[in-house]
Design a protein around this motif. Structure first.
Motif, PDB file in Angstrom:
ATOM      1  N   MET A 172      -8.893 -13.152 -10.225  1.00  0.00           N
ATOM      2  CA  MET A 172      -9.162 -12.086  -9.264  1.00  0.00           C
ATOM      3  C   MET A 172      -9.863 -12.625  -8.021  1.00  0.00           C
ATOM      4  N   ALA A 173     -10.760 -13.591  -8.204  1.00  0.00           N
ATOM      5  CA  ALA A 173     -11.437 -14.197  -7.052  1.00  0.00           C
ATOM      6  C   ALA A 173     -10.443 -14.919  -6.149  1.00  0.00           C
ATOM      7  N   SER A 174      -9.452 -15.594  -6.765  1.00  0.00           N
ATOM      8  CA  SER A 174      -8.434 -16.288  -5.964  1.00  0.00           C
ATOM      9  C   SER A 174      -7.543 -15.310  -5.201  1.00  0.00           C
ATOM     10  N   VAL A 175      -7.412 -14.092  -5.712  1.00  0.00           N
ATOM     11  CA  VAL A 175      -6.629 -13.065  -5.021  1.00  0.00           C
ATOM     12  C   VAL A 175      -7.467 -12.396  -3.931  1.00  0.00           C
ATOM     13  N   ILE A 176      -8.729 -12.099  -4.231  1.00  0.00           N
ATOM     14  CA  ILE A 176      -9.571 -11.307  -3.334  1.00  0.00           C
ATOM     15  C   ILE A 176     -10.056 -12.109  -2.134  1.00  0.00           C
ATOM     16  N   GLN A 177     -10.470 -13.356  -2.349  1.00  0.00           N
ATOM     17  CA  GLN A 177     -11.105 -14.129  -1.282  1.00  0.00           C
ATOM     18  C   GLN A 177     -10.224 -14.309  -0.039  1.00  0.00           C
ATOM     19  N   GLU A 214       0.828  -1.208   0.000  1.00  0.00           N
ATOM     20  CA  GLU A 214       0.000   0.000   0.000  1.00  0.00           C
ATOM     21  C   GLU A 214       0.862   1.258   0.000  1.00  0.00           C
ATOM     22  N   HIS A 215       1.964   1.241   0.759  1.00  0.00           N
ATOM     23  CA  HIS A 215       2.845   2.411   0.824  1.00  0.00           C
ATOM     24  C   HIS A 215       3.503   2.666  -0.529  1.00  0.00           C
ATOM     25  N   ALA A 216       3.940   1.599  -1.177  1.00  0.00           N
ATOM     26  CA  ALA A 216       4.538   1.744  -2.509  1.00  0.00           C
ATOM     27  C   ALA A 216       3.495   2.209  -3.521  1.00  0.00           C
ATOM     28  N   TYR A 217       2.267   1.730  -3.381  1.00  0.00           N
ATOM     29  CA  TYR A 217       1.185   2.129  -4.285  1.00  0.00           C
ATOM     30  C   TYR A 217       0.874   3.617  -4.143  1.00  0.00           C
ATOM     31  N   GLN A 218       0.904   4.121  -2.922  1.00  0.00           N
ATOM     32  CA  GLN A 218       0.621   5.540  -2.689  1.00  0.00           C
ATOM     33  C   GLN A 218       1.747   6.431  -3.209  1.00  0.00           C
ATOM     34  N   LEU A 219       2.998   5.970  -3.122  1.00  0.00           N
ATOM     35  CA  LEU A 219       4.143   6.780  -3.550  1.00  0.00           C
ATOM     36  C   LEU A 219       4.384   6.714  -5.053  1.00  0.00           C
ATOM     37  N   GLY A 220       3.928   5.659  -5.695  1.00  0.00           N
ATOM     38  CA  GLY A 220       4.211   5.471  -7.115  1.00  0.00           C
ATOM     39  C   GLY A 220       3.411   6.394  -8.012  1.00  0.00           C
ATOM     40  N   ASN A 221       3.916   6.580  -9.237  1.00  0.00           N
ATOM     41  CA  ASN A 221       3.175   7.357 -10.234  1.00  0.00           C
ATOM     42  C   ASN A 221       2.112   6.472 -10.880  1.00  0.00           C
ATOM     43  N   ALA A 222       1.412   7.011 -11.872  1.00  0.00           N
ATOM     44  CA  ALA A 222       0.301   6.281 -12.483  1.00  0.00           C
ATOM     45  C   ALA A 222       0.767   4.978 -13.131  1.00  0.00           C
ATOM     46  N   THR A 223       1.914   5.006 -13.792  1.00  0.00           N
ATOM     47  CA  THR A 223       2.431   3.805 -14.458  1.00  0.00           C
ATOM     48  C   THR A 223       2.797   2.726 -13.446  1.00  0.00           C
ATOM     49  N   GLN A 224       3.442   3.141 -12.358  1.00  0.00           N
ATOM     50  CA  GLN A 224       3.844   2.186 -11.323  1.00  0.00           C
ATOM     51  C   GLN A 224       2.632   1.604 -10.597  1.00  0.00           C
ATOM     52  N   LYS A 225       1.618   2.433 -10.373  1.00  0.00           N
ATOM     53  CA  LYS A 225       0.386   1.924  -9.770  1.00  0.00           C
ATOM     54  C   LYS A 225      -0.269   0.888 -10.672  1.00  0.00           C
ATOM     55  N   GLN A 226      -0.280   1.195 -11.964  1.00  0.00           N
ATOM     56  CA  GLN A 226      -0.876   0.270 -12.926  1.00  0.00           C
ATOM     57  C   GLN A 226      -0.105  -1.043 -12.966  1.00  0.00           C
ATOM     58  N   GLU A 227       1.196  -0.963 -12.825  1.00  0.00           N
ATOM     59  CA  GLU A 227       2.029  -2.167 -12.832  1.00  0.00           C
ATOM     60  C   GLU A 227       1.687  -3.077 -11.658  1.00  0.00           C
ATOM     61  N   LEU A 228       1.449  -2.488 -10.491  1.00  0.00           N
ATOM     62  CA  LEU A 228       1.070  -3.285  -9.319  1.00  0.00           C
ATOM     63  C   LEU A 228      -0.327  -3.872  -9.476  1.00  0.00           C
ATOM     64  N   LEU A 229      -1.231  -3.098 -10.082  1.00  0.00           N
ATOM     65  CA  LEU A 229      -2.611  -3.565 -10.225  1.00  0.00           C
ATOM     66  C   LEU A 229      -2.736  -4.678 -11.258  1.00  0.00           C
ATOM     67  N   MET A 230      -2.003  -4.552 -12.369  1.00  0.00           N
ATOM     68  CA  MET A 230      -2.127  -5.517 -13.461  1.00  0.00           C
ATOM     69  C   MET A 230      -1.810  -6.933 -13.000  1.00  0.00           C
ATOM     70  N   GLU A 231      -0.883  -7.049 -12.080  1.00  0.00           N
ATOM     71  CA  GLU A 231      -0.507  -8.364 -11.576  1.00  0.00           C
ATOM     72  C   GLU A 231      -1.673  -9.050 -10.867  1.00  0.00           C
ATOM     73  N   LEU A 232      -2.580  -8.239 -10.308  1.00  0.00           N
ATOM     74  CA  LEU A 232      -3.709  -8.787  -9.570  1.00  0.00           C
ATOM     75  C   LEU A 232      -4.890  -9.118 -10.471  1.00  0.00           C
ATOM     76  N   TYR A 233      -4.824  -8.698 -11.728  1.00  0.00           N
ATOM     77  CA  TYR A 233      -5.934  -8.911 -12.650  1.00  0.00           C
ATOM     78  C   TYR A 233      -5.873 -10.262 -13.350  1.00  0.00           C
ATOM     79  N   SER A 234      -4.687 -10.637 -13.814  1.00  0.00           N
ATOM     80  CA  SER A 234      -4.594 -11.843 -14.640  1.00  0.00           C
ATOM     81  C   SER A 234      -3.192 -12.428 -14.564  1.00  0.00           C
TER      82      SER A 234
END
Length: 676
Positions: free
Chosen positions: A275-280, A220-240
């Motif tokens: 995503m369900a396997s990550v979220i649950q 979460e701390h890295a997500y808050q400090l990162g720019n838009a590209t870095q945030k997207q990089e962290l999120l994409m891993e959780l999608y697929s």
């Protein structure tokens, strides 16, 4: 005699030996095995411990080996125990001596009144001692604090040394309860290059760290400090899984998951399963405080089917939701849970807020969820008991707060764009189309003017997550559809305002603190909405033109005026008495008619409330208008002539017209629309 004594002694000896003999014979001739816990064995086990306990109590061996029988004092025993503890720690910890030296240096470097040059010398000495051993001592609760202080105050070159030593061990330290604070301090003081290196080191481990109570804080701390590209990089891993494996796919400009799926032609079912396997597991552990998780949940709900979305809402409805509504995406999830949850789930949400309603109302995003609750949930008794009662206890504090007043304003004037930004209006109008039984009606029944102001995002199957922005031109039927709930909005508002006693308490607060509220940038709006409240509650409107006419004429069937007419008149009198005060009285504060905020509020009230205008004129302004023709007060005087009520303009024209003819009072020029 001597012979008899000898015989008796022999008999006693035989008697003493007799039991042993029996046991021996029994053990040798008996077929049964000997019991494990027999009395002689118990005695043999206890014998070695007796002298050991006595030795601990008072006896210590001297250097010559002789025992001292003198008992130790409390101080001596304490010192001896301390020596034993120190010796044990030295054997157990490899760098115990180094940690003690660093702790002494830390006591000096963390002082506030220390000279900058002296602190730099101490930090350089500490880093020199730690060099090459930083990864080994970073997990210690003492050394991690020393390193945090060093990273905070050291030079960039020294910070680079620490970063280079910690870089291979970031993932290990991210899950350590002491080293995590050092990692976060390193991120706070890291350069752009170092932050990018750290976020790239998290690749492939974001999901596992989010499931860890300590590691999720680092993500979460890295997500808050990162720019838009870095945030997207962290999120994409959780999608697929595909986006996790191929780095080129994750570096995309599209931020919405539905856009990513359509562009890369990903299988929607595969994405939902991943995503369900990550979220649950995250929801099961209750790790729901972080904004990155809120973002993932919002994206999941935007593409999820009816069953999957309903399961997520069911899991979140309750105390978990209270911990999420402090962020933008978290508040949106809260609004969706309130709108699409069943009666049982809504009850859990409202009960989960118990004791935290006041605190929630002061947050920007928490106040949005409360506004959604009071305008959606039909069980007004439950809302009154759990929400309204807590708001009543801190009513004055809420009225003077920018965010705290918004649940009250939502009841007085629903979905008003003066109090909610376009983004917040979009949040209040969010809905999940897979759970919306009237989804087709929502799209097809809206007028063209509403469609122009509607923003929608389509997923892969063409469903819409509508984000309509209701305004003054929206009809009550459309507004009710957006708000949710089956009860008539006017009845719901009447029960929550008048039936609960909230309106009466609110008017009492305004009467007692009329001057303070009028001068306040936020409190003035509450007074304005209370006095002009009756224009908001009326019979169903046929067209937008009728809406304008009702506002101009003051409305009809005002609930507050009917039930609390005396209180309303008292409020009018309180404001008029403030305006009636002499202009020339010596006071630190300016007059309410000359104050920026209060003069504009009184002006709007004069133009929209004929009862208030009549009271103000008779009690404060009649025969005194000439002294108020300059400055902010002139706007209040001119408002009588600009009023749409002919009686009000006629009441003041006799006195004001001569002032206009003499050039003392100037009427403001009416602003023409841009197209004209």
């Amino acid at each position: 005699m001597a012979a008899k004594k000898q015989e008796s002694n022999n008999k006693s000896k035989k008697r003493k030996q007799n039991p042993d003999a029996k046991t021996n014979t029994y053990s040798s001739f008996s077929k049964r095995p000997k019991p494990v816990s027999s009395k002689p064995e118990n005695k043999q086990e206890k014998k070695p411990f007796k002298p050991f306990k006595k030795q601990n109590l008072g006896k210590l061996k001297s250097q010559s080996g002789e025992e001292k029988n003198t008992p130790l004092s409390k101080r001596e025993r304490r010192l001896h125990a301390k020596e034993l503890t120190e010796a044990r720690k030295k054997r157990r910890k490899q760098h115990y001596t180094l940690e003690q030296e660093l702790a002494r240096l830390w006591e000096k470097m963390r002082q506030r009144n220390i000279v900058k040059e002296e602190r730099s010398k101490i930090i350089a000495e500490a880093i020199l001692k730690m060099k090459g051993k930083i990864p080994e001592i970073a997990s210690s609760h003492v050394s991690s604090r020393v390193l945090q202080t060093c990273v905070k105050y050291c030079t960039q070159a020294e910070r680079d040394i620490v970063f280079d030593e910690l870089k291979p061990h970031f993932l290990t330290f991210a899950t350590n309860k002491y080293a995590i604070h050092l990692v976060m301090k390193m991120l706070d003081n890291a350069s752009k290059k170092q932050l990018a290196e750290f976020i790239s080191s998290l690749r492939g481990h974001a999901a596992s760290l989010l499931r860890h109570t300590v590691g999720s804080v680092v993500i979460e701390h890295a997500y808050q400090l990162g720019n838009a590209t870095q945030k997207q990089e962290l999120l994409m891993e959780l999608y697929s899984t595909e986006l996790q494996l191929f780095k080129d796919l994750s570096s995309m400009k599209e931020s919405r998951l539905s856009d990513v799926i359509s562009k890369l032609n990903l299988q929607k079912g595969s994405v939902l399963r991943h995503m369900a396997s990550v979220i649950q597991p995250i929801l099961e552990k209750g790790i729901v405080d972080h904004s990155i998780i809120h973002r993932v949940l919002i994206e999941y709900l935007s593409i999820a089917g009816k069953t999957s979305a309903a399961e997520i809402i069911q899991q979140l409805s309750g105390p978990l939701l209270v911990r999420m509504i402090h962020t933008r995406d978290g508040s949106r999830i809260g609004i969706l849970c309130v709108k699409h949850g069943s009666a049982k789930e809504r009850k859990k949400i409202v009960k989960g807020l118990k004791g935290t309603v006041g605190k929630t109302a002061h947050f920007q995003y928490g106040s949005l969820v409360l506004a959604c609750i009071v305008s959606t949930i039909d069980d007004t008794k439950l809302v009154t008991k759990a929400v309204i009662r807590e708001l009543q206890s801190i009513l004055k504090e809420l009225v003077l707060d920018k965010n705290g007043r918004r649940p009250l304003l939502q009841l007085l004037n629903p979905n008003c764009t003066r109090y909610f930004s376009p983004d917040e209006m979009a949040s209040l109008s969010l809905s999940i189309s897979s759970l919306n039984a009237m989804g087709e009606l929502e799209v097809n029944s809206e007028t063209k003017s509403l469609k122009d102001e509607e923003s929608s995002d389509k997923d892969n199957n063409g469903r819409e997550v509508t984000m309509a922005k209701p305004d003054g031109s929206t009809s009550p039927e459309t507004l009710q559809l957006i708000e949710g709930g089956k009860k008539d909005p006017s009845i719901r508002r009447q029960e929550l305002l008048v039936g609960s006693g909230l309106a009466e308490s609110l008017i009492d607060i305004c009467i007692e603190n009329a001057e303070e509220l009028l001068r306040s940038n936020f409190g003035k709006e509450v007074i304005y909405e209370i006095i002009g409240f009756r224009r908001h509650i009326h019979a169903p409107i046929k067209s937008a033109f009728d809406n304008v006419l009702q506002v101009a004429t003051g409305g009809s069937g005002g609930i507050l005026q009917e039930t609390l007419g005396d209180k309303m008149n008292t409020l009018h009198e309180a404001i008029a008495s403030l305006a009636a005060e002499s202009k020339f009285e010596e006071s630190d504060k300016d007059h309410v008619l000359e104050n920026f905020h209060s003069s504009r509020t009184i002006r709007k009230l004069v133009m929209e409330s004929s009862m208030f205008a009549t009271t103000l004129w008779k009690k404060a302004l009649k025969g005194k208008c000439e002294q108020w023709t300059q400055g902010h007060s002139s706007k209040v005087i001119c408002a009588f002539l600009e009023s749409s009520d002919a009686k009000i303009s006629k009441l003041a024209k006799e006195e004001l017209q001569p002032l206009i003819d003499r050039g003392i009072l100037k009427l403001p020029e009416k602003k023409q629309p841009a197209n004209k």
